[in-house]
Design an enzyme around this catalytic site. Structure first.
Site, PDB file in Angstrom:
ATOM      1  N   ASP A   1       0.818  -1.225   0.000  1.00  0.00           N
ATOM      2  CA  ASP A   1       0.000   0.000   0.000  1.00  0.00           C
ATOM      3  C   ASP A   1       0.849   1.272   0.000  1.00  0.00           C
ATOM      4  OD1 ASP A   1       0.816  -0.299   2.661  1.00  0.00           O
ATOM      5  OD2 ASP A   1      -1.190  -0.206   3.532  1.00  0.00           O
TER       6      ASP A   1
ATOM      7  N   THR B   1      -2.697   4.193   9.201  1.00  0.00           N
ATOM      8  CA  THR B   1      -2.447   3.550  10.495  1.00  0.00           C
ATOM      9  C   THR B   1      -0.985   3.803  10.899  1.00  0.00           C
ATOM     10  OG1 THR B   1      -4.081   1.876  10.003  1.00  0.00           O
ATOM     11  CG2 THR B   1      -2.515   1.356  11.726  1.00  0.00           C
TER      12      THR B   1
HETATM   13  C1  LFR Z   1       1.363   0.928   5.792  1.00  0.00           C
HETATM   14  C2  LFR Z   1       2.239  -0.281   5.960  1.00  0.00           C
HETATM   15  C3  LFR Z   1       3.664   0.053   6.171  1.00  0.00           C
HETATM   16  C4  LFR Z   1       4.146  -1.132   6.912  1.00  0.00           C
HETATM   17  C5  LFR Z   1       3.020  -1.313   7.863  1.00  0.00           C
HETATM   18  C6  LFR Z   1       2.805  -2.633   8.422  1.00  0.00           C
HETATM   19  O1  LFR Z   1       0.037   0.559   5.723  1.00  0.00           O
HETATM   20  O2  LFR Z   1       2.123  -1.140   4.863  1.00  0.00           O
HETATM   21  O3  LFR Z   1       4.374   0.326   5.015  1.00  0.00           O
HETATM   22  O4  LFR Z   1       5.375  -0.981   7.510  1.00  0.00           O
HETATM   23  O5  LFR Z   1       1.866  -0.963   7.118  1.00  0.00           O
HETATM   24  O6  LFR Z   1       2.457  -3.518   7.447  1.00  0.00           O
END
Ligand code: LFR
Length: 495
Positions: A239, A263
């Site tokens: 993402d 998040t």
């Molecule tokens: C953002 C993200 C970050 C990752 C964290 C945990 O949504 O993908 O890049 O470090 O979530 O997966």
């Protein structure tokens, strides 16, 4: 009209978006939204993958019914770090683990005994964070999880969706870089690391690059969602990679910092190749893989998780409060009452966020925020300060000053956080789209279909299609004064 669908799974909610491209502009509309929460069972944290797959199918069905033209393609992106094991018939063997599971801490301690921090960083270019996939897999293996005896492959979340949608098995590059198991030079699984941790190389499938056309839905899925001609494209399935693709870079922003703010807040710079040296090691930075050969030199900052968890607690105790109310409350509270390090690992796990922030302050003999508005304000101010520390570290590594901060993702709806970020960093903040991830996902589909030819065409389309909001810095001296207090409190000081 031709439509493209993005399924964007975040670590707190998911959504299905429809993109309509008319050759000059792109419009994106939300089709379906659903929550995504970690599930705790016997003190382990998991993801409910079947439920997510169900929500995806619901979204596809709704999209099919509401479209006025033909729906051509679908792209999947998810949060990083987590994945699941499939068996020889392609079946899901066990519920995927959640990266916030405290077991990762055991994995982290174990791997650090086997491989030095420096060795791991030099090979992978990825920051040492206990949430990384490597620690999850290493501890499962060390503890003889039965799953290794039956698994055909370990697939990251988007790859898992791909396999259940199309039957095609592979590892998309951008999400694979988040595992800390990929060799940064070779852009492939690092056999030395896998061997040292007794992880079988065969579990890790071939790397697929973003923009690859995977193929049509399996007949059973196509029937279920009533979209027989839908083609699945491997987009930038991480993402953050998708979100940064749709940063609305203006011509005069030659040196910019991005914050993909959801998040997590991913704070970094886009660079042409990995920077793996003493400084990036000391600052614990990541070189995550992006599209068109770009690398995101970034750090994870705890992000809106702190607000989400605080809100969840209040809502569960019967309070009817949304994020807009929270920002309003913070606006009323006194500035700089207190501050804390948002990246202290004590804030990683879900639950009791307000108490944990209060005890962080109490332990350090700092004023303790009591009122709701005070808690929210100190979260927002501390995040803005933390963004500023990353800015200074990036400037130190890159040897140049940044002239703008671009914020994309849910955080753009938090005007106070955007303003505080401008104040703390002393440079303008340009807020792009809150749906940057889904937009980036759709843009990569357009690229794969030959509608867009490169990164600059993509960024131009973003600029033309979506409004931006600019926040100029205010009260810089006051913020600078308080920033000095902040850096004396956080564990990783900067020079
Ligand atoms: C953002 C993200 C970050 C990752 C964290 C945990 O949504 O993908 O890049 O470090 O979530 O997966």
């Amino acid at each position: 009209m031709i439509h493209h669908l993005a399924a964007d799974f975040g670590a707190s909610s998911g959504r299905i978006l429809r993109g309509d491209f008319d050759g000059t502009n792109i419009r994106v509309s939300e089709i379906h939204r659903f929550p995504n929460y970690p599930v705790r069972m016997r003190n382990r944290l998991y993801w409910d993958f079947p439920r997510l797959f169900y929500e995806l199918q619901c979204g596809l069905r709704i999209a099919g019914n509401s479209a006025v033209g033909s729906i051509q393609t679908l792209g999947i992106d998810t949060w990083g770090l987590d994945g699941g094991f499939i068996g020889s018939a392609g079946e899901l063997l066990v519920a995927p683990r959640n990266y916030r599971d405290p077991i990762n801490k055991d994995g982290f301690d174990y791997v650090r005994k086997v491989l030095s921090d420096e060795y791991l960083f030099r090979k992978t270019g990825i920051q040492l964070l206990q949430i990384n996939t490597i620690y999850q897999l290493a501890i499962m293996k060390k503890e003889h999880s039965y799953v290794f005896d039956f698994a055909q492959a370990f697939l990251m979340m988007p790859d898992l969706f791909h396999s259940f949608l199309t039957g095609i098995i592979g590892s998309e590059y951008t999400i694979a870089t988040t595992t800390q198991l990929l060799n940064a030079d070779q852009q492939n699984w690092d056999v030395d690391i896998l061997k040292a941790l007794h992880l079988n190389r065969d579990l890790f499938t071939d790397i697929i690059h973003p923009g690859t056309r995977l193929g049509k839905l399996l007949p059973s899925v196509a029937k279920e969602v009533n979209l027989p001609d839908l083609e699945v494209i491997a987009v930038a399935t991480h993402d953050t990679a998708s979100a940064v693709l749709s940063v609305p870079v203006l011509e005069n922003s030659s040196a910019f910092m991005f914050i993909s703010c959801g998040t997590w807040s991913l704070v970094g710079a886009e660079i042409p190749q990995p920077i793996i040296n003493e400084k990036t090691l000391a600052y614990n930075m990541s070189n995550e893989g992006g599209v068109f050969g770009t690398i995101r030199l970034l750090k994870n900052v705890m992000g809106l998780w702190l607000l989400q968890e605080t809100r969840r607690e209040w809502v569960e105790s019967g309070l009817d409060i949304n994020f807009k109310d929270m920002v309003d409350m913070a606006e009323q509270a006194s500035p700089f009452l207190t501050m804390f390090d948002p990246d202290d690992p004590c804030f990683l796990e879900p639950g009791h966020m307000m108490k944990r922030i209060q005890s962080w302050c109490l332990q350090r003999k700092l004023p303790v925020p009591q009122e709701k508005g005070e808690i929210i304000r100190c979260i927002l101010e501390s995040l803005a300060f933390k963004f500023c520390t990353v800015l200074k570290q990036l400037e130190d590594v890159l040897g140049n000053k940044m002239n703008a901060v671009y914020i994309v993702g849910g955080g753009v709806n938090n005007s106070l956080l955007c303003q505080f970020t401008a104040n703390a960093t002393g440079i303008p903040v340009i807020a792009g789209s809150s749906e940057a991830t889904g937009i980036g996902n759709i843009l990569m589909q357009l690229y794969a279909k030959g509608e867009l030819k490169d990164l600059s065409e993509i960024r131009l389309l973003v600029q033309q299609s979506f409004p931006i909001q600019v926040y100029e810095p205010q009260n810089i001296e006051l913020w600078e004064e308080n920033y000095q207090k902040f850096i004396s409190l956080i564990s990783e000081r900067i020079s």
